[in-house]
Structure formats: structure tokens, C-alpha cells
Design an enzyme around this catalytic site. Structure first.
Site, PDB file in Angstrom:
ATOM      1  CG  ASP A  11     158.076  28.128  27.129  1.00  0.00           C
ATOM      2  OD1 ASP A  11     159.313  28.140  27.275  1.00  0.00           O
ATOM      3  OD2 ASP A  11     157.504  28.355  26.043  1.00  0.00           O
ATOM      4  N   GLY A  58     157.163  24.186  25.453  1.00  0.00           N
ATOM      5  CA  GLY A  58     156.541  25.481  25.673  1.00  0.00           C
ATOM      6  C   GLY A  58     155.111  25.330  26.089  1.00  0.00           C
ATOM      7  CB  SER A  59     152.002  26.153  24.272  1.00  0.00           C
ATOM      8  OG  SER A  59     152.678  27.241  23.704  1.00  0.00           O
ATOM      9  CE  LYS A 107     160.609  31.731  24.611  1.00  0.00           C
ATOM     10  NZ  LYS A 107     161.529  30.853  23.883  1.00  0.00           N
ATOM     11  NE  ARG A 142     163.897  12.652   9.854  1.00  0.00           N
ATOM     12  CZ  ARG A 142     164.452  11.485  10.177  1.00  0.00           C
ATOM     13  NH1 ARG A 142     165.722  11.250   9.925  1.00  0.00           N
ATOM     14  NH2 ARG A 142     163.734  10.545  10.765  1.00  0.00           N
TER      15      ARG A 142
END
Lengths: 193, 291
Positions: B23, B234-235, B80, B164
Site C-alpha cells: 500500500d 498495507g499499513s 481500490k 485456514r
């Protein structure tokens, strides 16, 4: 019985699994290569599609550049898309990549444009005496902008050269591994090692 | 046989495998990401941690920001749009971004419908929590799936849960006969052929990447070992104390996920990771995955 050829596929990043699947159809043994010792066990080497700047970073960090150059002196090497960029002598529009200079060509990275401009078309290849058609998948493909005197042109699509060969080293700006045909792979395996 | 457009869409996802998608909010961050070995960047107005902090409506990134990032890097640029906001998607297609993320991290525009992704020339990636969501998004035309985690939290427990969950459900399909697969298709609200192909392949029919709260090289490696084929960070990177170094380390670890010695080397001297949030203490409306 002739032993199955061992095809090494550089596996740092990209569509190496698609290459494995294509060679499996031809009953080849494939090995994923991430180190010089893994490379030594192979008779052929494929540098797959992916992001050339990423693959280039790992070729350097694992000290594979010199071993790949030695390998190419007597064994066949094929680069697709990003792999073609890494085999070239010059890349005109990239500030990070230092290519292996195994093929005397100049490349423009993403020369055909962005994903919006990716396409599939039928091109012409000359592997034998006569030209034949081949379906070709181009994804954010590199464009060959200059070809050295020692380099042979083996295929074209939309008026651009898309397959080049210099001795043992061959490169395609498209992705044979994303189509059902294994015609290109069969030609690659016919190169002497 | 899939049509040509779809081969190109999934083909680009294949090229991103084994890589890290980061990001970024501006050209400077995009350059750091590319130099670190990112396989693509995701253009955002704010990273999820800041969206979380600021609250309010989160929308598509400003046009100029996306153009600035496209002009800076050679690697693919993703962006996005809000769930169901097909007009934002049309704008991103006009901008020629390389992938569109129809993302729950932004505020949804349509609570009933996701975008019909087939007519677009640009491929889509969508998030999911379970196999039903993944198959519905693939049926709508998504060419890449990613898990939904708790974006902006620095805590990837939900991403792990969803990986999972998906592989558990795919594994369960293996033992089912034709009648049972038909029943599952009805439950998942998708054609039985898609369920059948997933069962035969023992994987999704498109690449499956991990996302949501990945903050360290070891986090990325765990996702790869659980079956993800690449990771989104991302962050985690630009909220850490040394983004360039952490970015490089996550890239190295993801490529060498099968070699703990290299992952260890990559995990040294990384400075402070982003501070994480305890998911169980977040109110449900702040858990973006339910979107």
C-alpha cells in the site's frame, strides 16, 4: 532409455509454477532454482515471467549472476517476458535492473503498455524449414527495440520481433507457458546441451 | 475454456505470485516500495491504519495521486474502489490502473451487489473470509482472491483464520460425491461447475493472496506456508520506524519462505513494527471484514 532432461526454473518470483506444469506435460523433470548449487544440477534453465526488478534483486542477492552466465556458455537458457529483460544487454527505461547481457538486444520494459494493452494474438514462428502460426499471450510485455548482428529472429507478432536467439540463449516477449500448446518448449528442448 | 480476456486477467495475477504488494499513498512511498522489491503497489488515499483512526467515509484515491504513482514506477499499479461502486471502477479503468481491488477497506457503496466484473478489461481482486465468498467473487469475474483480515490493525489473526477456513473448506470438497457438490454449490450460490473445478484442483481457480494486518517478515512467511501465493502489506510498512528496511525484509522473507535461515537474517535490526490492535477489543462495526 534416454534419461529425462532436468529443466531448472528460476523460482524467486513470478509464474514459475505455470512453467513447471508445461514441462510436466512433456515428461521433463523440473527443479525450482533459488541457489547456485540447485542450478548446477540442471541441464536447461528457464527464467520465468514476473517482475524483472524483483527477480533481478534476488539474482544479485543469491550471487546467481555469474553462475547463470557460466551455465549459458554450454547449456540452453530461455527467458520469458521478465526473463527476456534479464537476459538482455540494455534496458532503456529502468533505473534499477542490471541485466545479464547474454543476448545482444535492447529492451523497453512494459514497451507494449500497461495491463489495459495486454493482448492475445496469433504470431508466426520459424523453428524448422517453414514458418508456422503460434498463439501468443502478451502481458505488460517488454518490447525489443534493437537487435545485435549475432542475434537470430525466430518469431514475430503485430510487426514486432518477439522471439530471439543467440547461441544457447533464447527469449520470448510472450508467455508460451500460458497456452495449451507446448510447441515452443519442444523447440527449446531440441537445443543442444 | 476460459475466454482470452480472462486468460490475460488471471495471467497477470500469475506473474505476481511469490511477491509482495505494498500500500502506498504517494510517489515517494511508491519509489521506496519498488526499490525494496515490491511486485506491485496499491494506490490509496490513506493507509488503512489512518482510515481507521480518522473514521468517516473512505473512497477511491484522488485521480492525481494515482497518476503521480503511475508516472513514478514501472511495476503494476493497483487501486481500490468501494464495493459495488462500478463507476469508481470505470474511472480506474480509464486511468489504466493494472488491477482494481473492490475493497471492504473502503466504505461500501452498495450493500446488496458487488460489481459485475466480467465486462471490465482491467482485472479485479476481491477479499473473502470463506470459500463461499471466494467462489461468488470468482463467479462475478474476480481474477484474484485475497483474504480479508483486519486492515490497519497490525494484527493478522483474522487473515490466518480466513486462510485456514478457505483451505479447510476446499479440502472437505475432496471427499464429496456429485450430489453433495451440487448441494454445496446451492449453499455457496454459484454454479456447480465452479465448485467441481475447485474440488478437482484442490485450490481456487484463480491465485489466492493473503492480506490484512501483516506486519513482520515472519507474518508474511506464515501466510505463504498456509497456502497464500503472495502477500499484500498495507499499513505495516509505512507505519513502521524504518519502512525501506522493513519493506526489503518482507520481500526477502516472502521469496525465501521455505528457508528459515534467510528469514532470520531478514528479521534482524528492523526497528519498531507498527503498534498492533487487539481484535477482540474492537467493536464489530470497526471490523471491516464484515462488509
Amino acid at each position: 532409455m534416454i534419461a529425462k532432461p532436468i529443466v531448472g526454473i528460476l523460482a524467486f518470483q513470478g509464474d514459475f509454477a505455470k512453467h513447471e506444469q508445461a514441462f510436466a506435460k512433456l515428461k521433463c523433470e523440473t527443479r525450482l532454482v533459488k541457489s547456485p548449487s540447485q542450478l548446477e544440477a540442471c541441464e536447461y534453465l528457464v527464467i520465468p515471467g514476473g517482475e524483472s526488478s524483483v527477480i533481478d534483486r534476488f539474482v544479485k542477492s543469491t550471487q546467481l549472476a555469474e553462475p547463470i552466465k557460466r551455465f549459458a556458455s554450454n547449456r540452453p537458457v530461455w527467458g520469458t517476458c521478465a526473463g527476456m529483460i534479464l537476459l538482455a544487454t540494455h534496458v532503456v527505461n529502468d533505473r534499477t535492473i542490471s541485466p545479464l547481457s547474454l543476448l545482444d538486444i535492447t529492451i523497453e520494459r512494459n514497451g507494449y503498455g500497461r495491463q489495459f494493452d495486454s493482448f492475445i494474438d496469433v504470431g508466426q514462428v520459424t523453428f524448422g524449414a517453414k514458418p508456422e502460426p503460434l498463439e501468443m499471450v502478451f502481458i505488460r510485455a517488454p518490447k525489443i527495440t534493437n537487435i545485435g548482428a549475432e542475434v537470430v529472429r525466430l518469431g514475430s507478432c503485430r510487426n514486432e520481433t518477439v522471439i530471439v536467439r543467440q547461441g544457447n540463449v533464447i527469449a520470448t516477449s510472450f508467455h508460451p507457458e500460458l497456452t495449451a500448446s507446448t510447441r515452443f518448449q519442444q523447440y527449446f528442448l531440441s537445443l543442444k546441451h | 475454456m476460459d475466454n482470452k480476456e480472462y486468460v490475460l486477467k488471471v495471467g497477470l495475477a500469475e506473474m505476481l505470485k511469490g511477491g509482495v504488494i505494498m500500500d502506498v499513498t504517494n510517489a515517494e512511498q511508491a519509489k521506496i516500495a519498488e526499490d525494496a522489491g515490491a511486485v506491485a503497489v496499491m494506490a490509496l488515499e490513506r493507509v488503512p491504519a489512518d482510515i481507521r483512526k480518522a473514521g468517516g467515509v473512505a473512497r477511491m484515491s484522488p485521480v492525481e495521486k494515482i497518476e503521480e504513482i503511475q508516472a513514478t514506477v514501472q511495476i503494476p499499479v493497483m487501486a481500490k474502489c468501494r464495493i459495488g461502486h462500478f463507476v469508481e471502477a470505470e474511472l480506474l479503468q480509464e486511468l489504466k490502473v493494472d488491477y482494481i481491488d473492490e475493497s471492504e477497506v473502503l466504505t461500501p457503496a452498495d450493500e446488496e451487489h458487488h460489481i459485475d466484473k466480467h465486462p471490465f478489461k482491467i482485472p479485479f481482486v476481491c477479499g473473502c473470509r470463506n470459500l463461499g465468498e471466494a467462489l461468488r467473487r470468482i463467479h462475478e469475474g474476480a481474477a484474484m482472491i485475497r483474504t480479508k483480515g483486519v486492515a490497519g490493525s497490525g494484527n493478522f489473526v483474522e487473515a490466518v483464520r480466513h486462510l485456514r477456513q478457505i483451505y479447510g473448506e476446499i479440502h472437505a470438497l475432496k471427499k464429496m460425491d456429485k450430489e453433495k457438490l451440487k448441494k454445496m454449490a446451492k449453499e455457496y450460490r454459484v454454479p456447480v461447475d465452479l465448485v467441481k473445478r475447485t474440488a478437482d484442483l484442490q485450490n481456487l481457480t484463480v491465485p489466492n493472496f493473503a492480506a490484512g494486518g501483516i506486519a513482520t517478515p515472519a507474518d508474511a512467511v506464515l501466510c505463504m506456508k498456509l497456502g497464500a501465493q503472495a502477500v499484500f502489506v498495507g499499513s505495516g510498512i509505512f507505519k513502521s520506524s524504518d519502512p525501506a528496511r522493513l519493506a526489503r525484509a518482507v520481500v526477502t522473507a516472502t521469496t525465501h519462505y521455505d528457508d528459515p535461515a534467510i528469514v532470520l537474517e531478514a528479521s534482524r535490526a528492523l526497528g519498531d513494527a507498527m503498534p498492533g490492535l487487539e481484535i477482540s477489543k474492537l467493536p464489530k462495526e470497526e471490523l471491516l471484514q464484515y462488509r
